[in-house]
Design a protein around this motif. Sequence first.
Motif, PDB file in Angstrom:
ATOM      1  N   UNK A  39      35.044  35.468  33.823  1.00 13.78           N
ATOM      2  CA  UNK A  39      34.071  35.869  34.841  1.00 13.78           C
ATOM      3  C   UNK A  39      33.138  36.929  34.268  1.00 13.78           C
ATOM      4  N   UNK A  40      33.704  37.872  33.552  1.00 11.86           N
ATOM      5  CA  UNK A  40      32.892  38.927  32.931  1.00 11.86           C
ATOM      6  C   UNK A  40      31.837  38.326  32.002  1.00 11.86           C
ATOM      7  N   UNK A  53      30.511  48.612  35.105  1.00  9.50           N
ATOM      8  CA  UNK A  53      31.586  48.860  36.074  1.00  9.50           C
ATOM      9  C   UNK A  53      31.512  47.891  37.247  1.00  9.50           C
ATOM     10  N   UNK A  54      30.299  47.506  37.635  1.00 15.63           N
ATOM     11  CA  UNK A  54      30.143  46.526  38.713  1.00 15.63           C
ATOM     12  C   UNK A  54      30.682  45.161  38.279  1.00 15.63           C
ATOM     13  N   UNK A  55      30.400  44.779  37.049  1.00 15.30           N
ATOM     14  CA  UNK A  55      30.903  43.512  36.536  1.00 15.30           C
ATOM     15  C   UNK A  55      32.424  43.527  36.464  1.00 15.30           C
ATOM     16  N   UNK A  56      32.978  44.636  36.003  1.00 14.60           N
ATOM     17  CA  UNK A  56      34.437  44.740  35.896  1.00 14.60           C
ATOM     18  C   UNK A  56      35.085  44.635  37.265  1.00 14.60           C
ATOM     19  N   UNK A  57      34.525  45.318  38.260  1.00 12.91           N
ATOM     20  CA  UNK A  57      35.083  45.269  39.619  1.00 12.91           C
ATOM     21  C   UNK A  57      34.999  43.873  40.190  1.00 12.91           C
ATOM     22  N   UNK A  58      33.828  43.233  40.033  1.00 14.13           N
ATOM     23  CA  UNK A  58      33.634  41.890  40.575  1.00 14.13           C
ATOM     24  C   UNK A  58      34.550  40.889  39.896  1.00 14.13           C
ATOM     25  N   UNK A  62      37.147  38.735  42.130  1.00  9.46           N
ATOM     26  CA  UNK A  62      36.981  37.283  42.229  1.00  9.46           C
ATOM     27  C   UNK A  62      38.135  36.565  41.546  1.00  9.46           C
ATOM     28  N   UNK A  63      38.584  37.084  40.420  1.00  7.18           N
ATOM     29  CA  UNK A  63      39.710  36.459  39.716  1.00  7.18           C
ATOM     30  C   UNK A  63      40.955  36.442  40.589  1.00  7.18           C
ATOM     31  N   UNK A  64      41.243  37.555  41.228  1.00  2.00           N
ATOM     32  CA  UNK A  64      42.432  37.597  42.082  1.00  2.00           C
ATOM     33  C   UNK A  64      42.313  36.591  43.227  1.00  2.00           C
TER      34      UNK A  64
END
Length: 279
Positions: A39-40, A53-58, A62-64
Amino acid sequence: MAIGLGALEYLAEMGLLTPSTRMLDVGTQNLYNAAPERITAFLRKFGRSLEPLQIEEAAGRISRASIVRPGERTAFLADLLDLTEIDYVGYDVCPAPRTDIFDLNNDHIPRDRRGKFDLVLNFGTTEHVVNQLNAFEVIHDALRLGGVVMHQLPSVGYVDHGYFNYNPLLLNDLAQINRYEVVDRFYTAAGSGGFHSDGLDVRDPDHMNTAHSAGAPQTLPNFNVNYVLRKTVAERFRIGLELRTTHATLAEQVAKNYRDAPQRSAASLIKRKLKFWHG
């Protein structure tokens, strides 16, 4: 109905998915089993001005959600594409994010959306629709000239899924009669199923009164057939007639319906027959 990141990565590598793509998802897809690192990578390529940090959070969120958990909301493809510039809409009979309610059995592409989409996805949707003619006509009408549809459909196995399994003969004939360019075609493995899921046994054709008279494997491999087709002519959707597996001569009164198939749309042929049947 679900899609994996592998399909999006494939489309991107083929140059068929870009940040400016106008995408129609025929049957709003869930996003399954998407690893955070993939996803990243996708968001780094397609994301709109996102900070690391926004990409990491998203990616984590989304993965979970892409792992199916009873009682919890499963991720949709729209959840990922909302973070990009890709212009996405889904057509489905069930409410979902970025989805217009649309019945493939009965509805038609609105005039303002005909020929507007660069990419149409049909990932395990049309096998659930009885009206195959309308479903494939919707896809055809949605595509712009030069636009591409990717079909990923059940083909081999799948004894307990949907109404239809697809033979490549159908997709080959649709491509030929509608003059689609075949960009790519291949099978993908899709788990397994079994003969006994619906309580059916397997019988010898010479002993059909004897239950379980023929041996059968407990499980069968499932395979999807994938076709990537490009619309090359701005003409109406057409249908053909599969004759390669017949052992008889086609009746002349039927043959004339298809002799001028390049000049006749599927809709006009069906409507003419309905008028004949009902007076």
